[in-house]
Design a protein around this motif. Structure first.
Motif, PDB file in Angstrom:
ATOM      1  N   SER A 100       6.211   1.461  17.532  1.00 63.15           N
ATOM      2  CA  SER A 100       5.606   0.247  16.993  1.00 63.15           C
ATOM      3  C   SER A 100       5.035   0.606  15.627  1.00 63.15           C
ATOM      4  CB  SER A 100       4.496  -0.272  17.914  1.00 63.15           C
ATOM      5  OG  SER A 100       3.914  -1.451  17.377  1.00 63.15           O
ATOM      6  N   ILE A 101       5.134  -0.301  14.683  1.00 60.60           N
ATOM      7  CA  ILE A 101       4.649  -0.032  13.336  1.00 60.60           C
ATOM      8  C   ILE A 101       3.240  -0.590  13.194  1.00 60.60           C
ATOM      9  CG2 ILE A 101       5.088  -0.211  10.862  1.00 60.60           C
ATOM     10  CD1 ILE A 101       7.235   1.289  12.460  1.00 60.60           C
ATOM     11  N   GLY A 102       2.329   0.275  12.734  1.00 63.06           N
ATOM     12  CA  GLY A 102       0.947  -0.116  12.512  1.00 63.06           C
ATOM     13  C   GLY A 102       0.562   0.060  11.060  1.00 63.06           C
ATOM     14  N   THR A 103      -0.679  -0.255  10.764  1.00 58.84           N
ATOM     15  CA  THR A 103      -1.224  -0.017   9.430  1.00 58.84           C
ATOM     16  C   THR A 103      -2.429   0.910   9.564  1.00 58.84           C
ATOM     17  OG1 THR A 103      -2.640  -1.976   9.545  1.00 58.84           O
ATOM     18  CG2 THR A 103      -0.466  -2.249   8.517  1.00 58.84           C
ATOM     19  N   ASP A 104      -2.808   1.531   8.436  1.00 58.68           N
ATOM     20  CA  ASP A 104      -3.884   2.518   8.461  1.00 58.68           C
ATOM     21  C   ASP A 104      -4.686   2.404   7.169  1.00 58.68           C
ATOM     22  OD1 ASP A 104      -5.351   5.026   8.247  1.00 58.68           O
ATOM     23  OD2 ASP A 104      -4.079   5.794   9.863  1.00 58.68           O
TER      24      ASP A 104
END
Length: 453
Positions: A173-177
């Motif tokens: 899953s692609i997340g942000t940081d």
């Protein structure tokens, strides 16, 4: 939870060989999500889109026209990435009636172009403004690594991303940081989380929090999986080779400043056991004080946090208007702190950021990477944090402490599972390097993974 959750690499072998059909894999994935007892992980399933993408993948693979290693592999997206035809709600009820996105975010388009099958959106901290993953609107996902009967936080803000992968529902899953929002939930749930250097991937179509800090990256099961997805998001073949990394003679630096303050003994023990294995494998390891790390927090105390200043500018009309009543009060409270940050404060912080980044990189040296505990503690129980606002803010601050150093310095990093701490909960080891050293950090993390995992 599936008995043997599969990585992208494992699925790819089956799909490319014809042993697994993309449509069958999609239906298996959707069924697993539907029966999974925690309904706070996904916010929406894009079944029609996913079925069309899986059918297209099936045709390509049968006709020998594979798009590469990712063709037919399911993926989920944090609720910050535009997906055509859906409103981007950023974990908030106040955006539920927003206009649907006209087209996919750039990285969504890139991975669709690599043949990946987007099955839906996953939950997150509202507006990505917390490291804990608690969401009063859509529910707080349970940490799949928690003992049976315990509800522990998954970490945030990419909470649903971590829970979906750790539970074996999707391989990535692609997340942000912005302050740790990929690395924190990865460490809390016992998976791999890669925060890319800011600017490595396009942020077009990604709902922001603080533009001078925001970056993104995959949460997945292995570093190899992260490497493939990273390449595809940049429009490159997933098979693109990384530079070779050999632990013999590799220089790793353990920071003695900030990172171990107040850390749980079990977390430190898990980290040190990993360090011992690395040293036995030939890595050169030194421990060094970084007074610059302490200065980062002194600058924030004096001038305010960059994330708070930028979040206030982004949300000021929302939190000053009627919409505030529909938001998490803790998000409103934290965002309002940005009103007190002056332009002079903001510019002073940005100047300090440049100076401290240069100083840290000079102290680290061009041949070394940093290794540290990803977090000072394991995932705590959820309910006490919901009930006690003071505990919530204290825990949130401590949870973000180690990882936000990397965002402030504009670094990249990979969090790897490295054993367990209190209550048998996962602990993480973080490999970090200066901006633009992503390929080297990933290559080293891949080698480290085999020794400390």
């Amino acid at each position: 939870m599936p008995a043997n959750p599969r990585s992208i690499a494992q699925l790819s072998v089956l799909l490319q060989s014809g042993a697994l059909d993309p449509v069958a894999l999609l239906e298996e994935t959707l069924d697993a999500v539907e029966v999974y007892p925690d309904k706070a992980v996904f916010t929406v399933l894009t079944k029609e889109r996913a079925r069309a993408e899986a059918e297209a993948s099936r045709r390509r693979l049968r006709e020998g026209r594979s798009l590469g290693a990712l063709d037919g592999v399911p993926i989920a997206w944090k609720d910050l990435f535009d997906m055509a035809g859906l409103p981007t709600t950023a974990g908030s009820r106040v955006l539920a009636d927003a206009a649907p996105a006209e087209r996919d975010a750039a990285v969504v388009r890139a991975l669709a172009g690599a043949g990946m099958v987007s099955i839906g959106r996953v939950n997150m901290s509202e507006f990505a403004f917390s490291g804990l993953g608690i969401n009063p609107h859509y529910g707080t996902p349970r940490n799949p690594a928690a003992p049976v009967g315990e509800h522990r936080i998954p970490g945030g803000s990419s909470s649903g991303s971590a829970a979906a992968v750790a539970a074996g529902l999707v391989p990535v899953s692609i997340g942000t940081d912005t302050g740790g929002s990929v690395r924190i939930p990865a460490a809390f749930t016992g998976i791999v989380g890669y925060k890319a250097s800011r600017g490595r991937h396009s942020m077009e179509g990604v709902f922001p929090l603080a533009r001078t800090l925001d970056s993104l990256g995959p949460l997945c099961r292995t570093v190899q999986d992260a490497v493939w997805v990273d390449a595809a998001m940049r429009g490159r073949p997933a098979s693109e080779a990384l530079p070779r990394a050999d632990l013999a003679g590799l220089s790793l630096v353990i920071p003695e400043t900030v990172f171990f303050d107040g850390a749980e003994p079990e977390v430190v023990a898990a980290f040190e056991a990993g360090v011992e294995r690395l040293a036995k494998a030939g890595a050169r390891i030194r421990r060094e004080a970084f007074p610059e790390f302490a200065e980062i927090f002194a600058v924030m105390a004096r001038h305010g946090a960059l994330v708070t200043a930028e979040a206030f500018v982004l949300h000021r009309e929302r939190i000053k208007g009627e919409a505030a009543a529909g938001m998490d009060p803790r998000v409103v409270k934290r965002t309002l702190l940005g009103e007190k940050i002056t332009l002079a404060d903001y510019l002073e912080t940005q100047a300090a950021r440049e100076r401290l980044t240069a100083a840290v990189e000079a102290r680290l040296g061009p041949e070394s990477l940093l290794i540290s505990p990803t977090l000072p503690h394991v995932a705590p129980l959820t309910q006490p944090l919901v009930d006690d606002e003071e505990l919530f803010f204290a825990t949130n601050g401590k949870t973000l402490r180690n990882t936000l150093v990397g965002n402030f310095l504009d670094w990249c990093g990979v969090s790897l599972p490295c054993g367990t701490g209190a209550a048998g909960m996962p602990a993480g080891l973080l490999v970090s390097g200066p901006r633009g050293s992503d390929a080297r950090v990933l290559a080293v993390a891949s080698v480290v993974e085999g020794l400390v995992g």
